[in-house]
Design a protein around this motif. Sequence first.
Motif, short mmCIF file in Angstrom:
data_model
loop_
_atom_site.label_atom_id
_atom_site.label_comp_id
_atom_site.label_asym_id
_atom_site.label_seq_id
_atom_site.Cartn_x
_atom_site.Cartn_y
_atom_site.Cartn_z
N ASP A 129 -7.08 -4.23 -2.26
CA ASP A 129 -8.34 -4.72 -2.82
C ASP A 129 -9.48 -3.88 -2.24
OD1 ASP A 129 -7.95 -5.89 -0.26
OD2 ASP A 129 -9.44 -7.43 -0.71
N ARG A 151 0.83 -1.21 0.00
CA ARG A 151 0.00 0.00 0.00
C ARG A 151 0.87 1.26 0.00
NH1 ARG A 151 -4.57 -1.39 4.68
NH2 ARG A 151 -5.54 -3.16 3.59
N SER A 156 -12.38 -3.69 -0.56
CA SER A 156 -13.28 -4.48 0.30
C SER A 156 -14.21 -3.56 1.08
CB SER A 156 -12.47 -5.34 1.26
OG SER A 156 -11.56 -4.55 2.00
#
Length: 323
Positions: free
Chosen positions: A213, A147, A215
């Motif tokens: 991702d 990240r 989510s």
Amino acid sequence: MRISEFDLIRHYFSDLSYGAATVITGVGDDAAIIGGDCDTNQVVTVDTLNAGVHFFADDKPEDIARKAVLVNLSDLAAMGAEPQWITLSLTLPDADQGWIKRFSQGLRSVLKDYRISLVGGDTCRGEHLSISIQASGKVPVGQAVLRSAAKPGEKIYVTGFLGDAGAGLMIRQGKIKALHPETGDYLMHRLYAPSPRISFAMSIRNMASAGIDVSDGLLADLGHILEASHVGAELDIGQLPLSKPLLAQMGLDQARNLAMTAGEDYELCFTAPAQASEKIRLLAEAQRLPVRCIGQITTGSGLVASLDGQTFCLPEQGGYRHF
Ligand code: ADP
Ligand code: MG
């Protein structure tokens, strides 16, 4: 005193690393990276699904099993890792064999599809149904997508479509009715059977600088990249990828809103230098996966957005938080 989910994790669990294992990346990314042999790193993640929070207790057992695995694979995909094995910790209110058989069939189908092994776990009785899955995969040394490595000037991409699962959830909750059976089927499928973008993630791990991702919702998850990378971003709202069924069901404004704030799409959001854009386009085309550039990374912090050249006011807060 109230504390948010992410502050709680940061404050109490992010500084407890005392073992001999080489922890390359610990708490704070989609998965942890542990030193393995000289060529590969091990990537580890765990996610829990609780009845009444993540799914309805009367959902189909096959669906619950499948989704519990898929959401973990999505975290491995976010790191660019290749999944290898899972463990399963199951808390059951009772040992209903019919239910467990169907749950096991769901597990088998997804593990077969992705060629992954269930290697262990734990089974116990508890008041509410709860499923914890730990997943592990591998990545060549130095190639995991974190990240924390987005840089100003880079482009921001997302795979697939956003907002579908959010609309599926509204249908499942009875807040809205599906316009057509096919629209409803598509949106429910997106909610119950997300497609972790594993092969695409593995193919771009040399090009992508940072990734996550989706989510918890695009704004929340892209926000994690910005925070971890100490950068800002400009989003082009007109470029948000919206599926035809979502647009038909919700209309443009609400579809955009869901694409920014609703969770559970399990698509990838990643950044890459501008010179990689043609390679990314070709890889996406070869895998028949829509991949859209939705903005760019800037210096500074936080998100700004525009639509048709005008400043666009982003919704207050995106993303689901448990606390
Ligand atoms: P994701 O949405 O990608 O699954 P989470 O938001 O659940 O990620 O978690 C964020 C980070 O915090 C991850 O690195 C995760 O491993 C870590 N984390 C969450 N809860 C705990 C905990 N109780 N102890 C240690 N680490 C945790
Ligand atoms: Mg994640």
